[in-house]
Design an enzyme around this catalytic site. Structure first.
Site, PDB file in Angstrom:
ATOM      1  N   ASP A  10      74.456 127.857  75.872  1.00 23.03           N
ATOM      2  CA  ASP A  10      75.471 127.311  76.780  1.00 23.03           C
ATOM      3  C   ASP A  10      76.798 127.357  76.022  1.00 23.03           C
ATOM      4  O   ASP A  10      76.825 127.574  74.810  1.00 23.03           O
ATOM      5  CB  ASP A  10      75.108 125.859  77.154  1.00 23.03           C
ATOM      6  CG  ASP A  10      76.143 125.207  78.076  1.00 23.03           C
ATOM      7  OD1 ASP A  10      76.516 125.836  79.081  1.00 23.03           O
ATOM      8  OD2 ASP A  10      76.604 124.085  77.771  1.00 23.03           O
ATOM      9  N   SER A  11      77.889 127.104  76.746  1.00 22.74           N
ATOM     10  CA  SER A  11      79.190 127.013  76.090  1.00 22.74           C
ATOM     11  C   SER A  11      79.231 125.844  75.109  1.00 22.74           C
ATOM     12  O   SER A  11      80.051 125.827  74.197  1.00 22.74           O
ATOM     13  CB  SER A  11      80.277 126.808  77.146  1.00 22.74           C
ATOM     14  OG  SER A  11      80.011 125.612  77.865  1.00 22.74           O
ATOM     15  N   TYR A  42      83.750 127.390  79.128  1.00 22.27           N
ATOM     16  CA  TYR A  42      83.705 128.762  79.635  1.00 22.27           C
ATOM     17  C   TYR A  42      84.313 128.860  81.051  1.00 22.27           C
ATOM     18  O   TYR A  42      84.742 129.923  81.466  1.00 22.27           O
ATOM     19  CB  TYR A  42      82.242 129.225  79.769  1.00 22.27           C
ATOM     20  CG  TYR A  42      81.570 129.759  78.523  1.00 22.27           C
ATOM     21  CD1 TYR A  42      82.209 129.780  77.278  1.00 22.27           C
ATOM     22  CD2 TYR A  42      80.271 130.254  78.605  1.00 22.27           C
ATOM     23  CE1 TYR A  42      81.547 130.273  76.157  1.00 22.27           C
ATOM     24  CE2 TYR A  42      79.615 130.759  77.486  1.00 22.27           C
ATOM     25  CZ  TYR A  42      80.252 130.763  76.259  1.00 22.27           C
ATOM     26  OH  TYR A  42      79.607 131.261  75.166  1.00 22.27           O
ATOM     27  N   CYS A  73      73.423 127.808  81.350  1.00 17.52           N
ATOM     28  CA  CYS A  73      74.832 127.626  81.687  1.00 17.52           C
ATOM     29  C   CYS A  73      75.053 128.318  83.031  1.00 17.52           C
ATOM     30  O   CYS A  73      74.780 129.517  83.154  1.00 17.52           O
ATOM     31  CB  CYS A  73      75.673 128.293  80.597  1.00 17.52           C
ATOM     32  SG  CYS A  73      77.443 128.333  80.950  1.00 17.52           S
ATOM     33  N   ASN A  74      75.519 127.561  84.026  1.00 15.12           N
ATOM     34  CA  ASN A  74      75.754 128.178  85.332  1.00 15.12           C
ATOM     35  C   ASN A  74      76.855 129.224  85.271  1.00 15.12           C
ATOM     36  O   ASN A  74      76.785 130.259  85.939  1.00 15.12           O
ATOM     37  CB  ASN A  74      76.153 127.116  86.355  1.00 15.12           C
ATOM     38  CG  ASN A  74      74.986 126.251  86.758  1.00 15.12           C
ATOM     39  OD1 ASN A  74      74.589 125.353  86.016  1.00 15.12           O
ATOM     40  ND2 ASN A  74      74.409 126.519  87.905  1.00 15.12           N
ATOM     41  N   GLU A 152      81.419 116.754  76.434  1.00 16.23           N
ATOM     42  CA  GLU A 152      81.317 117.291  75.065  1.00 16.23           C
ATOM     43  C   GLU A 152      81.687 116.214  74.047  1.00 16.23           C
ATOM     44  O   GLU A 152      81.080 116.114  72.991  1.00 16.23           O
ATOM     45  CB  GLU A 152      82.271 118.486  74.885  1.00 16.23           C
ATOM     46  CG  GLU A 152      81.791 119.779  75.487  1.00 16.23           C
ATOM     47  CD  GLU A 152      80.647 120.442  74.726  1.00 16.23           C
ATOM     48  OE1 GLU A 152      80.645 120.429  73.494  1.00 16.23           O
ATOM     49  OE2 GLU A 152      79.737 120.979  75.393  1.00 16.23           O
ATOM     50  N   CYS A 184      76.535 122.690  87.157  1.00 13.99           N
ATOM     51  CA  CYS A 184      76.987 122.896  85.775  1.00 13.99           C
ATOM     52  C   CYS A 184      76.025 122.101  84.911  1.00 13.99           C
ATOM     53  O   CYS A 184      75.729 120.936  85.220  1.00 13.99           O
ATOM     54  CB  CYS A 184      78.416 122.375  85.601  1.00 13.99           C
ATOM     55  SG  CYS A 184      78.944 122.276  83.875  1.00 13.99           S
ATOM     56  N   THR A 185      75.534 122.724  83.853  1.00 13.19           N
ATOM     57  CA  THR A 185      74.480 122.065  83.071  1.00 13.19           C
ATOM     58  C   THR A 185      74.981 120.869  82.253  1.00 13.19           C
ATOM     59  O   THR A 185      74.176 120.103  81.727  1.00 13.19           O
ATOM     60  CB  THR A 185      73.782 123.071  82.142  1.00 13.19           C
ATOM     61  OG1 THR A 185      74.768 123.728  81.332  1.00 13.19           O
ATOM     62  CG2 THR A 185      72.995 124.097  82.938  1.00 13.19           C
ATOM     63  N   HIS A 186      76.293 120.705  82.156  1.00 14.41           N
ATOM     64  CA  HIS A 186      76.794 119.490  81.506  1.00 14.41           C
ATOM     65  C   HIS A 186      76.601 118.252  82.406  1.00 14.41           C
ATOM     66  O   HIS A 186      76.481 117.130  81.911  1.00 14.41           O
ATOM     67  CB  HIS A 186      78.292 119.618  81.207  1.00 14.41           C
ATOM     68  CG  HIS A 186      78.619 120.417  79.990  1.00 14.41           C
ATOM     69  ND1 HIS A 186      78.552 121.784  79.948  1.00 14.41           N
ATOM     70  CD2 HIS A 186      79.040 120.026  78.754  1.00 14.41           C
ATOM     71  CE1 HIS A 186      78.919 122.210  78.750  1.00 14.41           C
ATOM     72  NE2 HIS A 186      79.214 121.159  78.002  1.00 14.41           N
TER      73      HIS A 186
HETATM   74  N1  DGL Z   1      77.560 124.079  81.107  1.00 10.36           N
HETATM   75  C1  DGL Z   1      78.341 125.036  81.761  1.00 10.36           C
HETATM   76  C2  DGL Z   1      77.910 125.465  83.097  1.00 10.36           C
HETATM   77  O1  DGL Z   1      76.777 125.238  83.430  1.00 10.36           O
HETATM   78  C3  DGL Z   1      79.606 125.491  81.178  1.00 10.36           C
HETATM   79  C4  DGL Z   1      80.775 124.694  81.545  1.00 10.36           C
HETATM   80  C5  DGL Z   1      81.984 125.231  80.866  1.00 10.36           C
HETATM   81  O2  DGL Z   1      81.900 125.587  79.703  1.00 10.36           O
HETATM   82  O3  DGL Z   1      83.020 125.298  81.526  1.00 10.36           O
HETATM   83  O4  DGL Z   1      78.654 126.014  83.858  1.00 10.36           O
END
Ligand code: DGL
Length: 273
Positions: A10-11, A42, A73-74, A152, A184-186
């Site tokens: 992931d990012s 990202y 990461c989506n 983060e 988004c995985t966050h």
């Molecule tokens: N966790 C991310 C996702 O699922 C990345 C979010 C990001 O870095 O902007 O999209």
């Protein structure tokens, strides 16, 4: 790590929400995770850039014996999953797509809200998910600027984070959304806050358990599942500073593992000697 492992990336720390479910479902598997914290977020980057990071991280994981890669990461899945499958045809990939299908089944109001990054909404993957699964349902897209950075930093409930989540939810709730997809995985790390602000009549849909099940299915199909009974090893790499990942690693038993640093050198990700 010498034995075959599952690679995830992931990012940043967002993909740990996926790692947690994979660890619970497949405890015997060795897991290697890359948090590209040198480049987080990202979501607002050009897609070519995210593609090239994703390709280099995948090479790094393959060098560490990844037998399967979870693009946790989506954003990276939206822009890079198809190119990754073409570039590494020998590697099985599990990617993320916003969970519009279960949301469309769950909604009673007929309005589904999706929270994701701008890059995820622009990708073909999102358009195709909406076309396939959202017939008869209105899908409302919403970004949450700044939320990835707050998560983060470990701020899951402070006033700034609450403000961001509140601003993101308001338009969705005003339009009648009663099912909210975490694209988004966050975002699973702020589910308690989202649920509190959205209220009890809104269902928050977290795709992480389904991604772990998909990983399990693919390992079985390819006959590459670990056959041991001992718990597998977990190695967490970051391209940023290890302190932040260390703090995240201490948050849940599933995240406990070795913390290592990786660095970008001319577009390639390498371990630090
Ligand atoms: N966790 C991310 C996702 O699922 C990345 C979010 C990001 O870095 O902007 O999209």
């Amino acid at each position: 790590m010498a034995s075959p492992c599952i690679g995830l990336f992931d990012s940043g720390i967002g993909g740990l929400s996926i790692l947690r479910e994979v660890r619970r479902l497949l405890p015997a598997e060795d897991l290697v995770y890359v948090a590209d914290q040198a480049h987080v977020p990202y979501g607002s980057r050009p897609k070519e850039e995210v593609r090239s990071f994703s390709e280099a991280i995948t090479r790094f994981l393959i060098d560490r014996q990844a037998k399967l890669v979870v693009v946790a990461c989506n954003t990276a899945s939206a822009v890079a999953l198809h190119p990754l499958r073409r570039t590494f045809p020998q590697v099985p990939f599990v990617g993320m797509e916003p969970a519009v299908k279960p949301a469309a089944q769950a909604t009673r109001s007929g309005v589904v809200g999706v929270l994701a990054t701008p890059a995820t909404f622009q990708g073909e993957l999102f358009a195709s998910v909406v076309e396939r699964f959202a017939a008869g349902v209105r899908v409302v897209e919403q970004t949450a600027p700044g939320l990835v950075e707050q998560i983060e930093a470990g701020d899951l409930d402070g006033p700034v984070t609450r403000g961001i989540v509140d601003r993101a939810l308001r338009p969705l709730l005003e339009q009648g959304a009663d099912a909210i997809v975490l694209g988004c995985t966050h975002y699973p790390f702020v589910i308690p806050l989202i649920q509190e602000l959205a209220g009890p009549n809104v269902q928050v849909i977290d795709p992480s358990p389904a991604i772990a099940r998909q990983t399990q299915r693919l390992l079985a199909e390819k006959r590459i599942a670990a056959d041991g009974v001992e718990p597998g090893r977990v190695v967490l790499y970051t391209s940023g500073d290890t302190e932040s990942l260390q703090a995240w690693s201490a948050r849940a038993p599933e995240f406990a593992g070795e913390i290592e640093r990786a660095q970008w050198i001319a577009g390639t990700l390498a371990t630090v000697a």
